[in-house]
Design an enzyme around this catalytic site. Structure first.
Site, PDB file in Angstrom:
ATOM      1  N   PRO A  32      -1.570   0.884   1.331  1.00  0.00           N
ATOM      2  CA  PRO A  32      -1.462   0.868  -0.694  1.00  0.00           C
ATOM      3  C   PRO A  32      -3.000   1.004  -0.997  1.00  0.00           C
ATOM      4  O   PRO A  32      -3.707   1.340  -0.064  1.00  0.00           O
ATOM      5  CB  PRO A  32      -1.482  -0.659  -0.547  1.00  0.00           C
ATOM      6  CG  PRO A  32      -0.929  -1.476   0.585  1.00  0.00           C
ATOM      7  CD  PRO A  32      -1.390  -0.406   1.296  1.00  0.00           C
ATOM      8  N   GLU A  33      -3.187   1.812  -1.835  1.00  0.00           N
ATOM      9  CA  GLU A  33      -4.337   2.570  -2.457  1.00  0.00           C
ATOM     10  C   GLU A  33      -4.250   1.776  -3.535  1.00  0.00           C
ATOM     11  O   GLU A  33      -3.652   1.047  -3.988  1.00  0.00           O
ATOM     12  CB  GLU A  33      -4.586   3.775  -2.398  1.00  0.00           C
ATOM     13  CG  GLU A  33      -4.263   4.665  -1.028  1.00  0.00           C
ATOM     14  CD  GLU A  33      -4.061   6.243  -1.022  1.00  0.00           C
ATOM     15  OE1 GLU A  33      -4.592   6.940  -1.677  1.00  0.00           O
ATOM     16  OE2 GLU A  33      -3.611   6.835  -0.160  1.00  0.00           O
TER      17      GLU A  33
END
Ligand SMILES: [Zn+2]
Length: 284
Positions: free
Chosen positions: A2-3
């Site tokens: 996840p960014e």
């Protein structure tokens, strides 16, 4: 992994789902999750506390609690915060936050790199940067790329200061800019027509302006599409994002560049798989 757009998606959902709920218990099933604090100790501090807000800082989710402390969650590779999801694989649930109303927020993490820490407001400071002694999770973070303070001038100053760094690893440096990871760096550099190995100091003003626009374009598109699920990312409701359908170059080695038609190339930069168009993004 996840960014910023994925964590922002989760944060916005959880804001609507868990704010104003009171924590009745906390259970950890993975010894290292709350290190160095023992899970029972954290549970004692969490019981009876009400969640007053949910925020994102870089790739961290922050649950603000009444009394001024915040629960900081780092999802790392495969961490998921799931609320109201029925078909959760119990083997990967590493922690559960139970609420007084009988509902629960579960932390699932296949790879077990995710971490949680309960920190006081002072150690986060007003701009989200921790003060004082070494904070448990929240290492000093750089500027938020979607905040007002992320300007072309600021980006230009950063690139001058770090002039010898290759541009792509610099974009991934969380101490410089917080929240950009491999996918969005790759997509932004393609849009800005900048080779991932260009040195930061070699970018001309027009390229810096293009990069600034491209970073925000990639991140905003990711948020709009609910994040990217090239592998196992799901949001707080257990649903995949849609950004992976819109990748211009990420994961598309051998496919034609959407701009010029040349075959996309995969390389490794700073240990990370990287994709670029050899015609649009000229090697230094
Ligand atoms: Zn191209």
């Amino acid at each position: 992994m996840p960014e910023l757009p994925e964590v922002e998606t989760i944060t916005r959902q959880l804001r609507a789902l868990v704010v104003d709920r009171t924590i009745s218990d906390f259970e950890s099933r993975w010894i290292r999750l709350t290190e160095p604090e023992p899970a029972e100790h954290m549970a004692a501090r969490l019981r009876g506390r009400r969640i007053t807000g949910v925020r994102r800082r870089g790739k961290f989710v922050l649950f603000d609690l009444d009394g001024g402390e915040s629960l900081v969650v780092s999802l790392r590779m495969t961490g998921k915060l799931l609320y109201g999801v029925d078909d959760v694989d119990e083997r990967y649930v590493r922690a559960e936050i139970q609420f007084a109303d009988g509902t629960a927020l579960r932390f699932s993490d296949t790879r077990k790199f995710g971490r949680m820490a309960l920190v006081d407001a002072a150690s986060l400071a007003a701009n989200g940067k921790p003060r004082g002694a070494k904070p448990p999770l929240h290492a000093s973070l750089g500027r938020e790329p979607l905040a007002r303070g992320f300007t072309v001038a600021w980006l230009g100053a950063l690139l001058r200061k770090r002039s010898r760094a290759a541009i792509k690893p610099l974009l991934l440096d969380q101490r410089a800019i917080a929240g950009i990871g491999n996918i969005y760096a790759i997509e932004a550099l393609w849009r800005a027509r900048i080779h991932p190995l260009r040195s930061a100091g070699s970018l001309r003003p027009a390229e810096i302006a293009r990069l600034h626009e491209a970073i925000r374009w990639a991140l905003r598109k990711g948020i709009r599409l609910g994040g990217a699920s090239p592998s196992d990312y799901v949001d707080a409701r257990g649903r995949k994002g849609r950004m992976q359908r819109e990748f211009q170059v990420y994961g598309r080695a051998g496919e034609p560049c959407p701009r010029c038609g040349r075959a996309i190339v995969r390389t490794v930069v700073g240990g990370r798989g990287t994709f670029h168009c050899p015609r649009c993004q000229r090697a230094p």
